[in-house]
Design an enzyme around this catalytic site. Structure first.
Site, PDB file in Angstrom:
ATOM      1  CB  SER A   1      -0.912  -0.039   1.234  1.00 15.38           C
ATOM      2  OG  SER A   1      -1.117   1.202   1.813  1.00 15.38           O
TER       3      SER A   1
ATOM      4  CE1 TYR B   1      -4.183  -2.307   5.252  1.00 14.95           C
ATOM      5  CE2 TYR B   1      -3.156  -0.219   4.658  1.00 14.95           C
ATOM      6  CZ  TYR B   1      -3.763  -1.404   4.281  1.00 14.95           C
ATOM      7  OH  TYR B   1      -3.954  -1.679   2.955  1.00 14.95           O
TER       8      TYR B   1
END
Length: 266
Positions: free
Chosen positions: A146, A159
């Site tokens: 990401s 995350y």
């Protein structure tokens, strides 16, 4: 006639987390490039309609149950995949989760849930598939990261830690397995609307803030990832390994681009 280096005909790609979201888009792109698919989800029955969709494209699709937080489930999946198709050429390590909250509110269980899924799960799925790829002297492993693999965002501590770990893991595995004909790369999407973050996109002011920061002036659409995943899965990327490919509309070029005052909610 020159070879089409993006043709995946005759290859098998295994995509984790394929019952919804970006996992399905990755699988569709690989199927359109000629690959047959192994599709995994925690509940195999959740894959039924998508298996039919892939088969309608003229490709084979095999559904398998997989919980990436369970060691036994990973090992059973790898055995079942080998029994079903023989050689798996491509792995897309897509299964993931999030716990979006301020860092002061992150619990022990939140941390374990996200890291066990996104980082530990990615490693052990890759390890189990790579053991089999080594026997054939070939493999393409694509870890899904990401933009948080390289940038920090408030409200995304577990995350971001997991996705940053995926980036570092990618480099280590590339060095470890390159001698066996296996490339390992990280595909890192920027801001795409998914099930995990769809609540953010309901705030029009936040969307305006986001789009102002992105040089191409829009959030990502799932098909924007098609070329990247096929490229990393194909012979076109045969001399590329250990890299993180950001597909982010350019947001990584400069975090201070914004002119809209309101920051994103987290």
């Amino acid at each position: 006639m020159s070879k089409n280096f993006f043709d995946l005909t005759g290859q098998v790609a295994l995509v984790t987390g394929a019952s919804r979201g970006l996992g399905q888009y990755f699988a569709r792109a690989l199927a359109r490039a000629g690959a047959d698919l192994i599709l995994t989800s925690r509940k195999q029955e959740d894959l039924a309609s998508f298996v039919a969709e892939i088969e309608a494209l003229g490709r084979k699709a095999t559904p398998l149950a997989l919980d990436v937080r369970d060691q036994g489930s990973i090992e059973r999946m790898a055995v079942a995949a080998e029994e079903a198709v023989g050689q798996v050429h491509i792995l897309v390590n897509n299964a993931g989760c999030n716990a979006r909250k301020p860092a002061l509110d992150v619990s022990w269980d939140d941390w374990n849930f996200v890291l066990d899924t996104n980082l530990r799960g990615s490693f052990f799925v890759a390890q189990n598939l790579a053991r089999r790829m080594v026997k054939h002297g070939y493999g393409r492993i694509i870890n899904i990261g990401s933009v948080t693999s390289v940038f920090g965002y408030a409200g995304l501590a577990p995350y971001g830690a997991s996705r940053g770990g995926v980036r570092q893991l990618t480099m280590s595995l590339a060095d470890d397995w390159g001698r066996h004909g296996i490339t390992v790369n990280c595909l890192a999407p920027g801001w795409f609307r998914t099930e995990q973050n769809k609540v953010l996109y309901e705030d029009k002011e936040w969307v305006a803030y986001l789009e102002d920061r992105i040089p191409v002036k829009r959030a990502g659409q799932p098909h924007d990832l098609d070329g990247a995943v096929v490229f990393l899965a194909s012979e076109a990327s045969r001399y590329i390994t250990g890299q993180t490919l950001l597909v982010d509309g350019g947001i990584s070029t400069g975090a201070m681009r914004a002119t809209v005052a309101k920051p994103p909610k987290t």
